[in-house]
Design a protein around this motif. Structure first.
Motif, PDB file in Angstrom:
ATOM      1  N   ILE A 272      50.894  -6.528  -9.220  1.00 32.20           N
ATOM      2  CA  ILE A 272      52.121  -5.756  -9.441  1.00 32.20           C
ATOM      3  C   ILE A 272      52.183  -4.588  -8.449  1.00 32.20           C
ATOM      4  N   ALA A 273      51.053  -3.898  -8.260  1.00 33.41           N
ATOM      5  CA  ALA A 273      51.036  -2.756  -7.332  1.00 33.41           C
ATOM      6  C   ALA A 273      51.359  -3.222  -5.912  1.00 33.41           C
ATOM      7  N   GLU A 274      50.768  -4.334  -5.508  1.00 30.16           N
ATOM      8  CA  GLU A 274      51.033  -4.845  -4.150  1.00 30.16           C
ATOM      9  C   GLU A 274      52.508  -5.215  -3.986  1.00 30.16           C
ATOM     10  N   ALA A 275      53.073  -5.830  -5.017  1.00 26.17           N
ATOM     11  CA  ALA A 275      54.474  -6.251  -4.931  1.00 26.17           C
ATOM     12  C   ALA A 275      55.428  -5.054  -4.918  1.00 26.17           C
ATOM     13  N   LEU A 276      55.039  -3.964  -5.578  1.00 28.55           N
ATOM     14  CA  LEU A 276      55.946  -2.813  -5.701  1.00 28.55           C
ATOM     15  C   LEU A 276      55.817  -1.817  -4.555  1.00 28.55           C
ATOM     16  N   GLU A 277      54.676  -1.854  -3.848  1.00 24.46           N
ATOM     17  CA  GLU A 277      54.443  -0.860  -2.805  1.00 24.46           C
ATOM     18  C   GLU A 277      55.593  -0.889  -1.797  1.00 24.46           C
ATOM     19  N   GLY A 278      56.152   0.284  -1.499  1.00 22.95           N
ATOM     20  CA  GLY A 278      57.251   0.360  -0.541  1.00 22.95           C
ATOM     21  C   GLY A 278      58.618   0.081  -1.156  1.00 22.95           C
ATOM     22  N   LEU A 282      60.920   3.823  -5.231  1.00 25.24           N
ATOM     23  CA  LEU A 282      59.660   4.534  -5.519  1.00 25.24           C
ATOM     24  C   LEU A 282      59.282   5.529  -4.419  1.00 25.24           C
ATOM     25  N   GLU A 283      58.928   6.762  -4.859  1.00 30.33           N
ATOM     26  CA  GLU A 283      58.336   7.738  -3.928  1.00 30.33           C
ATOM     27  C   GLU A 283      56.910   7.312  -3.599  1.00 30.33           C
ATOM     28  N   ARG A 284      56.177   6.935  -4.647  1.00 28.16           N
ATOM     29  CA  ARG A 284      54.766   6.581  -4.485  1.00 28.16           C
ATOM     30  C   ARG A 284      54.407   5.455  -5.446  1.00 28.16           C
ATOM     31  N   THR A 285      53.522   4.564  -4.994  1.00 29.17           N
ATOM     32  CA  THR A 285      52.896   3.582  -5.887  1.00 29.17           C
ATOM     33  C   THR A 285      51.420   3.903  -5.874  1.00 29.17           C
ATOM     34  N   LEU A 286      50.915   4.433  -7.001  1.00 30.57           N
ATOM     35  CA  LEU A 286      49.504   4.841  -7.050  1.00 30.57           C
ATOM     36  C   LEU A 286      48.693   3.767  -7.756  1.00 30.57           C
ATOM     37  N   TYR A 287      47.780   3.156  -7.033  1.00 30.12           N
ATOM     38  CA  TYR A 287      46.854   2.201  -7.651  1.00 30.12           C
ATOM     39  C   TYR A 287      45.590   2.158  -6.797  1.00 30.12           C
ATOM     40  N   PRO A 288      44.440   2.443  -7.409  1.00 26.22           N
ATOM     41  CA  PRO A 288      43.203   2.537  -6.624  1.00 26.22           C
ATOM     42  C   PRO A 288      42.836   1.263  -5.869  1.00 26.22           C
ATOM     43  N   GLY A 289      43.362   0.118  -6.320  1.00 22.55           N
ATOM     44  CA  GLY A 289      43.061  -1.150  -5.651  1.00 22.55           C
ATOM     45  C   GLY A 289      43.888  -1.390  -4.400  1.00 22.55           C
ATOM     46  N   LEU A 290      44.876  -0.532  -4.129  1.00 20.29           N
ATOM     47  CA  LEU A 290      45.682  -0.694  -2.913  1.00 20.29           C
ATOM     48  C   LEU A 290      44.922  -0.156  -1.704  1.00 20.29           C
ATOM     49  N   LYS A 291      45.034  -0.861  -0.591  1.00 22.13           N
ATOM     50  CA  LYS A 291      44.360  -0.427   0.642  1.00 22.13           C
ATOM     51  C   LYS A 291      44.826   0.968   1.065  1.00 22.13           C
ATOM     52  N   THR A 292      46.069   1.320   0.680  1.00 24.34           N
ATOM     53  CA  THR A 292      46.638   2.611   1.076  1.00 24.34           C
ATOM     54  C   THR A 292      46.195   3.753   0.163  1.00 24.34           C
ATOM     55  N   HIS A 293      45.490   3.455  -0.932  1.00 25.52           N
ATOM     56  CA  HIS A 293      45.036   4.521  -1.836  1.00 25.52           C
ATOM     57  C   HIS A 293      44.004   5.394  -1.115  1.00 25.52           C
ATOM     58  N   ASN A 296      40.398   4.335  -1.454  1.00 29.92           N
ATOM     59  CA  ASN A 296      40.155   2.894  -1.575  1.00 29.92           C
ATOM     60  C   ASN A 296      38.760   2.469  -1.091  1.00 29.92           C
ATOM     61  N   ALA A 297      38.230   3.159  -0.069  1.00 27.80           N
ATOM     62  CA  ALA A 297      36.881   2.809   0.403  1.00 27.80           C
ATOM     63  C   ALA A 297      35.866   3.040  -0.716  1.00 27.80           C
ATOM     64  N   LEU A 298      36.065   4.134  -1.440  1.00 30.09           N
ATOM     65  CA  LEU A 298      35.170   4.449  -2.558  1.00 30.09           C
ATOM     66  C   LEU A 298      35.333   3.425  -3.693  1.00 30.09           C
ATOM     67  N   VAL A 299      36.572   2.960  -3.907  1.00 32.59           N
ATOM     68  CA  VAL A 299      36.808   1.930  -4.927  1.00 32.59           C
ATOM     69  C   VAL A 299      36.009   0.669  -4.572  1.00 32.59           C
ATOM     70  N   GLN A 300      35.935   0.372  -3.276  1.00 31.79           N
ATOM     71  CA  GLN A 300      35.150  -0.797  -2.851  1.00 31.79           C
ATOM     72  C   GLN A 300      33.678  -0.611  -3.214  1.00 31.79           C
ATOM     73  N   SER A 301      33.111   0.565  -2.869  1.00 31.15           N
ATOM     74  CA  SER A 301      31.668   0.735  -3.074  1.00 31.15           C
ATOM     75  C   SER A 301      31.322   1.061  -4.526  1.00 31.15           C
ATOM     76  N   GLN A 302      32.157   1.848  -5.183  1.00 29.83           N
ATOM     77  CA  GLN A 302      31.800   2.316  -6.534  1.00 29.83           C
ATOM     78  C   GLN A 302      32.213   1.338  -7.628  1.00 29.83           C
TER      79      GLN A 302
END
Ligand code: PLP
Length: 396
Positions: A272-278, A282-293, A296-302
């Motif tokens: 849903i976040a990927e489909a809604l981004e942009g 919407l001003e912002r789509t906030l989701y830690p799994g998005l590459k643009t968050h 996001n690098a920390l989401v990958q490691s943590q």
């Protein structure tokens, strides 16, 4: 051996304690007290209560104990204490170890009630609190002092979904001997490896993903045996924050299906976040799994790349547009729980975070157009279509 089981196996079998009937499903010991064979046994038990012995349900209960052992095993902690709600767990973890004159450092992006405990209650009893931007390691470093007793933060903040680097904050905190307390609700027990990453104490509102079906309140504090039995238990057993055995049973059954539910919810949230981004509404789509968050690098490691089950949408047009959006959706319910099987939409600025001043809301990014969206177990395509039609309505 059970210590080597992975999370999914612990979630089904961890901590099981069977009665003389050898029931398959966990028994509900709906009793406040326990009978002693004789006066000597009562005396001995009050002197020292073994792990398989019980005195009074405010101190411990077999069903509650199964839940404590199961979640401790799942989280990789030595022990756990279950509480009546997530807030009883946050309060218990902090208040049980702090005294007047102690110093703590806390992230400022906190759930409203967590902020109330840190900002209003702890300070009232003479605890000195320094607030930092949890994502800025320099601020943590500057705030920590040799006498800092503890640090506190939500590993993923509510509702703006900032992710805090547990391992790096723990390293800084441990260098001054401070205890690291993490409210891990948004990271979920499924994706979290907080203890392995350096957290000393992990706190959950079991009301969220552990129940996962919106039925009961509960909470739990996980930590070392010393901390749980030596610090937390004396405080909680005398102040009365115990979890009811019936609710412990709900949480035990919830744990059995938690990984299936939370993985499915996170997968839908990502889609849903990927489909809604942009999206133009919407001003912002906030989701830690998005590459643009931002983290996001920390989401990958943590968190193994998993962004969790909640996303936040900042709708153009402020409060009126946000309310129009909420009122136009047909599948999600307007409510304030999260991690539920039913998708839930919340307007934090007027509900969960209403108490904050406008300046605090601004600082935390809780804008008038912000909607927190907890993704449930419905079909992701149905949810996305519903959100998209409601976004269109919001811009009329
Ligand atoms: C919901 C929540 C709590 C409080 O839990 P309750 O079970 O409602 O008392 C604490 N921290 C976070 C991050 C939460 O989302």
């Amino acid at each position: 051996m059970s210590e080597n089981w992975n999370k999914r196996t612990q979630a089904v079998h961890g901590g099981i304690r069977r009665s003389q009937y050898n029931e398959v499903s966990e028994a509900i010991f709906l009793t406040q007290g326990f009978v002693y064979d004789n006066a000597e046994q009562a005396e001995a038990r009050f002197l020292e209560c073994g792990p398989d012995e019980f005195i009074y349900a405010r101190y411990g209960n077999p069903t509650v104990s199964m839940f404590e052992q199961r979640i401790a095993a799942l989280e990789g902690g030595e022990d756990a204490f279950a509480t009546a709600s997530g807030m009883a767990a946050v309060n218990g973890a902090l208040t049980s170890m702090l005294k007047a004159g102690d110093h703590i450092v806390s992230a400022k992006a906190l759930f409203g009630s967590c902020l109330y405990i840190v900002e209003n209650i702890l300070t009232r009893f003479g605890v000195d609190v320094t607030f930092v931007d949890g994502t800025d390691l320099e601020q943590w470093k500057a705030a920590l002092r040799p006498e800092t007793k503890a640090v506190f933060f939500e590993s993923m903040s509510n509702p703006t979904l900032e992710v805090i680097d547990i391992a790096s904050v723990a390293e800084l905190a441990h260098a001054v001997g401070a205890i690291v307390v993490v409210d891990n609700v948004f990271s979920t027990p499924v994706f979290s490896r907080a203890i392995e990453q350096g957290a000393d104490v992990v706190v959950y509102s079991a009301t969220k993903h552990i129940d996962g079906q919106g039925r009961a309140l509960g909470g739990v504090i996980i930590g070392t045996k010393d901390f749980i039995r030596g610090t937390v238990e004396p405080y909680l057993k005398h102040t009365g924050g115990a979890l009811s055995p019936f609710n412990a049973w709900i949480m035990l059954k919830g744990l059995e299906t938690m990984a299936l539910r939370v993985n499915a919810q996170a997968e839908s949230a990502q889609k849903i976040a990927e489909a809604l981004e942009g999206h133009p509404a919407l001003e912002r789509t906030l989701y830690p799994g998005l590459k643009t968050h931002a983290q996001n690098a920390l989401v990958q490691s943590q968190l193994g790349g998993k962004g969790g089950t909640v996303l936040s949408l900042d709708i153009k047009g402020g409060k009126d547009a946000a309310f129009a959006f909420l009122n136009a959706m047909t599948i999600p319910v307007i409510s304030n729980n999260l991690g539920d099987a039913k998708s839930i939409a919340t307007h934090p600025a007027t509900t969960t975070h209403q108490r904050l001043s406008d300046a605090q809301k601004d600082e935390l990014g809780i804008t008038p157009g912000l909607i927190r969206f907890s993704v449930g177990l419905e079909d992701a395509g149905d949810l996305l279509s519903d959100i998209q039609q409601a976004l269109e309505v919001s811009q009329k």
